[in-house]
Design a protein around this motif. Structure first.
Motif, PDB file in Angstrom:
ATOM      1  N   GLU A  22       0.817  -1.213   0.000  1.00 53.20           N
ATOM      2  CA  GLU A  22       0.000   0.000   0.000  1.00 53.20           C
ATOM      3  C   GLU A  22       0.853   1.267   0.000  1.00 53.20           C
ATOM      4  N   PHE A  23       1.975   1.227   0.723  1.00 54.47           N
ATOM      5  CA  PHE A  23       2.812   2.416   0.858  1.00 54.47           C
ATOM      6  C   PHE A  23       4.083   2.330  -0.019  1.00 54.47           C
ATOM      7  N   MET A  24       4.020   1.528  -1.042  1.00 53.25           N
ATOM      8  CA  MET A  24       5.191   1.282  -1.884  1.00 53.25           C
ATOM      9  C   MET A  24       5.730   2.568  -2.519  1.00 53.25           C
ATOM     10  N   GLN A  25       4.845   3.486  -2.875  1.00 55.13           N
ATOM     11  CA  GLN A  25       5.243   4.708  -3.566  1.00 55.13           C
ATOM     12  C   GLN A  25       5.596   5.847  -2.606  1.00 55.13           C
ATOM     13  N   GLU A  26       5.546   5.579  -1.315  1.00 54.63           N
ATOM     14  CA  GLU A  26       5.803   6.618  -0.317  1.00 54.63           C
ATOM     15  C   GLU A  26       7.257   6.541   0.168  1.00 54.63           C
ATOM     16  N   PRO A  27       7.769   7.637   0.742  1.00 54.40           N
ATOM     17  CA  PRO A  27       9.156   7.642   1.252  1.00 54.40           C
ATOM     18  C   PRO A  27       9.256   6.929   2.604  1.00 54.40           C
ATOM     19  N   ILE A  28       9.028   5.624   2.591  1.00 55.37           N
ATOM     20  CA  ILE A  28       8.971   4.859   3.831  1.00 55.37           C
ATOM     21  C   ILE A  28       9.680   3.517   3.658  1.00 55.37           C
ATOM     22  N   GLU A  29      10.306   3.079   4.727  1.00 57.70           N
ATOM     23  CA  GLU A  29      10.984   1.786   4.753  1.00 57.70           C
ATOM     24  C   GLU A  29      10.513   1.039   5.997  1.00 57.70           C
ATOM     25  N   PHE A  30      10.150  -0.225   5.836  1.00 53.94           N
ATOM     26  CA  PHE A  30       9.618  -1.016   6.942  1.00 53.94           C
ATOM     27  C   PHE A  30      10.695  -1.927   7.530  1.00 53.94           C
ATOM     28  N   PHE A  31      10.683  -2.013   8.868  1.00 57.46           N
ATOM     29  CA  PHE A  31      11.611  -2.880   9.587  1.00 57.46           C
ATOM     30  C   PHE A  31      10.820  -3.739  10.568  1.00 57.46           C
ATOM     31  N   VAL A  32      10.947  -5.047  10.437  1.00 53.41           N
ATOM     32  CA  VAL A  32      10.323  -5.985  11.376  1.00 53.41           C
ATOM     33  C   VAL A  32      11.452  -6.688  12.113  1.00 53.41           C
ATOM     34  N   ILE A  33      11.526  -6.476  13.425  1.00 50.91           N
ATOM     35  CA  ILE A  33      12.617  -7.041  14.234  1.00 50.91           C
ATOM     36  C   ILE A  33      12.027  -8.003  15.255  1.00 50.91           C
ATOM     37  N   ASN A  34      12.514  -9.224  15.240  1.00 53.87           N
ATOM     38  CA  ASN A  34      12.059 -10.228  16.190  1.00 53.87           C
ATOM     39  C   ASN A  34      12.798 -10.054  17.520  1.00 53.87           C
ATOM     40  N   SER A  35      12.058  -9.727  18.553  1.00 58.85           N
ATOM     41  CA  SER A  35      12.669  -9.537  19.864  1.00 58.85           C
ATOM     42  C   SER A  35      11.581  -9.439  20.927  1.00 58.85           C
ATOM     43  N   ASP A  36      11.874  -9.960  22.101  1.00 65.26           N
ATOM     44  CA  ASP A  36      10.964  -9.802  23.236  1.00 65.26           C
ATOM     45  C   ASP A  36      11.386  -8.614  24.103  1.00 65.26           C
ATOM     46  N   GLN A  37      12.496  -7.979  23.758  1.00 69.63           N
ATOM     47  CA  GLN A  37      12.970  -6.806  24.481  1.00 69.63           C
ATOM     48  C   GLN A  37      12.576  -5.556  23.696  1.00 69.63           C
ATOM     49  N   VAL A  38      11.315  -5.180  23.837  1.00 68.84           N
ATOM     50  CA  VAL A  38      10.746  -4.111  23.018  1.00 68.84           C
ATOM     51  C   VAL A  38      11.445  -2.775  23.273  1.00 68.84           C
ATOM     52  N   LYS A  39      11.605  -2.414  24.537  1.00 71.07           N
ATOM     53  CA  LYS A  39      12.182  -1.106  24.860  1.00 71.07           C
ATOM     54  C   LYS A  39      13.611  -0.983  24.348  1.00 71.07           C
ATOM     55  N   GLU A  40      14.408  -2.006  24.584  1.00 76.75           N
ATOM     56  CA  GLU A  40      15.801  -1.977  24.143  1.00 76.75           C
ATOM     57  C   GLU A  40      15.903  -1.945  22.614  1.00 76.75           C
ATOM     58  N   THR A  41      14.978  -2.651  21.959  1.00 73.10           N
ATOM     59  CA  THR A  41      14.980  -2.682  20.496  1.00 73.10           C
ATOM     60  C   THR A  41      14.650  -1.306  19.923  1.00 73.10           C
ATOM     61  N   ILE A  42      13.704  -0.616  20.545  1.00 74.58           N
ATOM     62  CA  ILE A  42      13.355   0.737  20.099  1.00 74.58           C
ATOM     63  C   ILE A  42      14.553   1.667  20.250  1.00 74.58           C
ATOM     64  N   LEU A  43      15.238   1.576  21.381  1.00 71.43           N
ATOM     65  CA  LEU A  43      16.405   2.427  21.616  1.00 71.43           C
ATOM     66  C   LEU A  43      17.507   2.147  20.600  1.00 71.43           C
ATOM     67  N   ASP A  44      17.778   0.871  20.342  1.00 72.91           N
ATOM     68  CA  ASP A  44      18.789   0.515  19.350  1.00 72.91           C
ATOM     69  C   ASP A  44      18.400   1.017  17.954  1.00 72.91           C
ATOM     70  N   PHE A  45      17.128   0.919  17.661  1.00 69.42           N
ATOM     71  CA  PHE A  45      16.616   1.386  16.365  1.00 69.42           C
ATOM     72  C   PHE A  45      16.872   2.883  16.204  1.00 69.42           C
ATOM     73  N   ILE A  46      16.615   3.650  17.261  1.00 69.01           N
ATOM     74  CA  ILE A  46      16.838   5.097  17.237  1.00 69.01           C
ATOM     75  C   ILE A  46      18.306   5.407  16.948  1.00 69.01           C
ATOM     76  N   LEU A  47      19.179   4.688  17.633  1.00 71.99           N
ATOM     77  CA  LEU A  47      20.607   4.967  17.532  1.00 71.99           C
ATOM     78  C   LEU A  47      21.187   4.553  16.180  1.00 71.99           C
ATOM     79  N   TYR A  48      20.894   3.328  15.756  1.00 72.90           N
ATOM     80  CA  TYR A  48      21.537   2.791  14.562  1.00 72.90           C
ATOM     81  C   TYR A  48      20.902   3.275  13.255  1.00 72.90           C
ATOM     82  N   LYS A  49      19.653   3.701  13.314  1.00 75.03           N
ATOM     83  CA  LYS A  49      19.001   4.221  12.109  1.00 75.03           C
ATOM     84  C   LYS A  49      19.020   5.746  12.074  1.00 75.03           C
ATOM     85  N   GLU A  50      19.700   6.350  13.052  1.00 77.45           N
ATOM     86  CA  GLU A  50      19.881   7.805  13.101  1.00 77.45           C
ATOM     87  C   GLU A  50      18.548   8.545  12.984  1.00 77.45           C
ATOM     88  N   ILE A  51      17.629   8.186  13.869  1.00 76.90           N
ATOM     89  CA  ILE A  51      16.300   8.781  13.886  1.00 76.90           C
ATOM     90  C   ILE A  51      16.372  10.199  14.449  1.00 76.90           C
TER      91      ILE A  51
END
Length: 277
Positions: free
Chosen positions: A209-238
Motif C-alpha cells: 500500500e505504501f510502496m510509492q511513499e518515502p517509507i521503509e519497513f523494519f520488522v525485528i524479532n525480539s521480546d525486548q521491546v524497549k531496548e529494540t526501540i532504543l537501538d533502532f533510534i541509535l543505529y538508524k539515526e532517527i
C-alpha cells in the motif's frame, strides 16, 4: 497541523523546545499559540478581606508584566532564526497546567502541542505523573515532547513505531505528510515478540500500500521491546520518533526508572506521541 500550541514556563528547557516549535511551524506553514500557565496562591480572605482583591490583582499584574518581557525574548529568538514572520499569539492562563492545555486545545482548535522536558529522567516524571498521563490519554491531538539535550537539526529521518493495526494508518499518513515537506524518510518499526499476532500477509499488504511513499519497513524479532526501540533510534539515526500510545501503560513501561537510566546518556531526540483509542 496548522495551529500549534507551545506551552512554556520560560525555562531553559522550554526555550530549547521553542526553537523546535518555530521550525516545526515553518515546516507545516502553521502558526504558534504560546501558552503560559500560572497558579495563584490560595489565601483565606477572612484575615484580610479589604486587601483580598488587591493582592490577587497585584499578583496577576506581576505575571502579566513577566509574560510580556519573556515573550519579547522569544520574538528575538525568532528574529535570530529568520522566522519572525511566523504568526504568534499568546495565552496567559491561571490554573492547572494540564487542564489549561486541554482547554486551549479545544478552544483554539489546536492541531499539535509542543512541550519541553528535562531529559531522559524528566521523561519518567513527565509521562508517569498522574495528571500528565491523564492528559496524554485525553488529548486527541499529537504532542511533540522535546528533551533539553535535543537541539534542533534538519529532519531527515522520522521513526514510526506500529503494530500494523488499521487505525495506525491515519497517523502514518500524517507523518508522511510531514516527511514530504521536509524531504525526510520514514522508517517504520515493528517489534515482533513471541506473543505477536500480526501475520506476514498483513505486513506485506502495508508494504504494498505504501510502496510509492518515502517509507521503509523494519520488522525485528525480539521480546525486548524497549531496548529494540532504543537501538533502532541509535543505529538508524532517527531525528524524531513517533509513538502511538494506544494506552497509558505503554509509556509506563517504556519510561520506568530502570530503563530511563540507560536512556539518559543516549536519548536526545524529540518524541511525537499520538494517542490512538
Amino acid at each position: 497541523m496548522k495551529r500549534i500550541l507551545f506551552s512554556t514556563d520560560f525555562s531553559e528547557v522550554a526555550t530549547n523546545a521553542f526553537v523546535h516549535a518555530l521550525e516545526f511551524a515553518k515546516i507545516v506553514h502553521g502558526e504558534l499559540i504560546l501558552l503560559h500557565t500560572f497558579e495563584l496562591p490560595v489565601f483565606d480572605n477572612q484575615f484580610f478581606p479589604e486587601n483580598y482583591a488587591v493582592i490577587y490583582d497585584s499578583l496577576e499584574l506581576s505575571q502579566f508584566d513577566m509574560f510580556k518581557e519573556e515573550i519579547s525574548k522569544l520574538r528575538t529568538i525568532a528574529e535570530e532564526r529568520n522566522l519572525e514572520k511566523i504568526k504568534m499569539s499568546h495565552r496567559l492562563m491561571d490554573g492547572d497546567l494540564l487542564f489549561n492545555i486541554k482547554r486551549a486545545v479545544k478552544e483554539d482548535k489546536i492541531d499539535l502541542v509542543i512541550m519541553g522536558t528535562s531529559g531522559a529522567t524528566g521523561w519518567e516524571s513527565f509521562f508517569l505523573g498522574t495528571n500528565t498521563g491523564s492528559a496524554i490519554a485525553n488529548i486527541d491531538v499529537p504532542m511533540l515532547c522535546v528533551p533539553l539535550e535535543a537541539k534542533f537539526k534538519k529532519i531527515e529521518t522520522i521513526g514510526f513505531t506500529t503494530r500494523f493495526r488499521p487505525k495506525d494508518k491515519k497517523a502514518l499518513k500524517t507523518i508522511l505528510d510531514i516527511a514530504k515537506k521536509t524531504k525526510a524518510k520514514v522508517k517504520c518499526l515493528y517489534v515482533k515478540t513471541n506473543e505477536s499476532d500480526v501475520s506476514k500477509d498483513t505486513i506485506d499488504k502495508w508494504e504494498s500500500e505504501f510502496m510509492q511513499e518515502p517509507i521503509e519497513f523494519f520488522v525485528i524479532n525480539s521480546d525486548q521491546v524497549k531496548e529494540t526501540i532504543l537501538d533502532f533510534i541509535l543505529y538508524k539515526e532517527i531525528d524524531i520518533l513517533t509513538m502511538l500510545t494506544y494506552k497509558r501503560g505503554f509509556f509506563e513501561e517504556l519510561f520506568k526508572p530502570s530503563f530511563t537510566k540507560k536512556m539518559a546518556t543516549n536519548f536526545d531526540i524529540p518524541i511525537l506521541a499520538i494517542h490512538i483509542d
